[in-house]
Design an enzyme around this catalytic site. Sequence first.
Site, PDB file in Angstrom:
ATOM      1  N   LYS A  90       0.860  -1.194   0.000  1.00 43.47           N
ATOM      2  CA  LYS A  90       0.000   0.000   0.000  1.00 43.47           C
ATOM      3  C   LYS A  90       0.883   1.225   0.000  1.00 43.47           C
ATOM      4  CE  LYS A  90      -4.493   0.816   0.285  1.00 43.47           C
ATOM      5  NZ  LYS A  90      -5.641  -0.065   0.028  1.00 43.47           N
ATOM      6  N   ASP A 124      -7.098   4.430  -4.136  1.00 47.09           N
ATOM      7  CA  ASP A 124      -7.747   4.262  -2.832  1.00 47.09           C
ATOM      8  C   ASP A 124      -8.381   5.632  -2.561  1.00 47.09           C
ATOM      9  OD1 ASP A 124      -7.709   2.099  -0.457  1.00 47.09           O
ATOM     10  OD2 ASP A 124      -7.586   4.062   0.478  1.00 47.09           O
TER      11      ASP A 124
HETATM   12  N1  GLU Z   1      -7.475   0.277  -2.624  1.00 49.92           N
HETATM   13  C1  GLU Z   1      -8.227  -0.894  -2.940  1.00 49.92           C
HETATM   14  C2  GLU Z   1      -8.263  -1.828  -1.748  1.00 49.92           C
HETATM   15  O1  GLU Z   1      -8.301  -1.361  -0.632  1.00 49.92           O
HETATM   16  C3  GLU Z   1      -7.813  -1.546  -4.247  1.00 49.92           C
HETATM   17  C4  GLU Z   1      -6.385  -1.919  -4.386  1.00 49.92           C
HETATM   18  C5  GLU Z   1      -5.995  -2.396  -5.783  1.00 49.92           C
HETATM   19  O2  GLU Z   1      -6.829  -2.467  -6.663  1.00 49.92           O
HETATM   20  O3  GLU Z   1      -4.820  -2.710  -5.936  1.00 49.92           O
HETATM   21  O4  GLU Z   1      -8.303  -3.029  -1.846  1.00 49.92           O
END
Ligand code: GLU
Length: 447
Positions: A127, A167
């Site tokens: 992340k 996100d």
């Molecule tokens: N931010 C999204 C999550 O919390 C998607 C992450 C992504 O698609 O890599 O899962």
Amino acid sequence: MLHEKLSSIYDNVLRRNPGEIEFHQAVREVLESVGPVLGKHPEYAESKIIERICEPERQIIFRVPWADDSGEVHINRGFRVEFNSALGPYKGGLRFHPSVYLGIVKFLGFEQIFKNSLTGLPIGGGKGGSDFDPKGRSEREVMRFCQSFMTELYRHIGEYTDVPAGDIGVGGREVGFLFGQYKRITNRFESGVITGKGLSYGGAQVRTEATGYGCAFFVEEMLRARGTSFDGKTVVVSGSGNVAVYAIEKVEQLGGRVVACSDSAGYVVDDKGIDLELLKQIKQVERGRLETYAARRGDHVAFVPGRSVWEVPCEVAMPSATQNEITGRDAAKMVETGCVAVGEGANMPTTPEGIKIFLEAGVAFGPGKAANAGGVATSALEMQQNASRDSWTFETTELRLREIMRDIHGRCVETADEYGMPGNYVAGANIDGFRRVADAMLSLGLI
Ligand code: GLU
């Protein structure tokens, strides 16, 4: 309660990561579930799998300088935490929000490991993000910020290494600016380096809708398992961003009636059901505030400023705003006023006290790791399409998403049964997600 061995691991996490309270919370929740797994699998403890899982493989922190429209220079902090690559390249979004600091990025990265594992697809966990606040910034300012952010990030990512996405605060527009800068710096059109791309340059159908749709599909499965459905149910969805909007859309298609949603300033109650076209116009086209929805929708709708949307009674709750938005007190009130199912569209939106209350009351509680995994799962489908230079139709992709959500639901149920906790999706998701990563880590040696 933590098993003795896990309690000392947790104390170490607290000591080594001071002040990172959201990360502590996320770790504790997983450790509370995995005690019985260690009993069945002594090899995990022998190889110190838990200790290794709690330590990110790599953490990158960098300076992001940019100039606003008046020429004033701003300095933000950028992060990418590459948490675990046992199952595939690090995968997880970028969050741009003033609350972002290392503890938030680590909590999100940690959750992502198990969520991604649960999808059954070959993606590790990571992340990133920044404390940049996009609110009130012009499109040019957002573009300059994204370009500066990518000017450092580009050297750390790649189709086989680390694949970011969006996100909170990072949607299609920002992904476009980020990908554009990556392409410019590297002189390579590497579609698989980021997901959530626009449809005109390598994005996948349904990715925009996937987190919200997937959450609705997951709740549908939980309701079905209890012999009921969305049909005629009163639903509250918190938030009014990407996850919330598409959760509302799918719930309405499945027969539910969404009567309230919110933003950081307050909430609206609309007894006739949220008018999705109006909501999309205000939030997505105009990038406006929810207060405007109430003003335009008519006299029957009021905007309630400064209060929690969880005071609105509902049968199904889909928290889709941000972490720790449902407190113990909210949960107790929700149970009292007839809430039977909760599907977490956001990451960790329910506090530990809230989760305890829901589970004790027998509410069908779908934790984010399972219920919101549709977003990242569809990102993995985008990666598949990019790798094969293919693009699937909306119908094919949505069908695949629905199957994935059904599979995740099925695995949570089976695992919870296997460990003697029927109906406990928290235990099912944590244990099943953990086992797959642990087995891969064992096979890969001391990584
Ligand atoms: N931010 C999204 C999550 O919390 C998607 C992450 C992504 O698609 O890599 O899962």
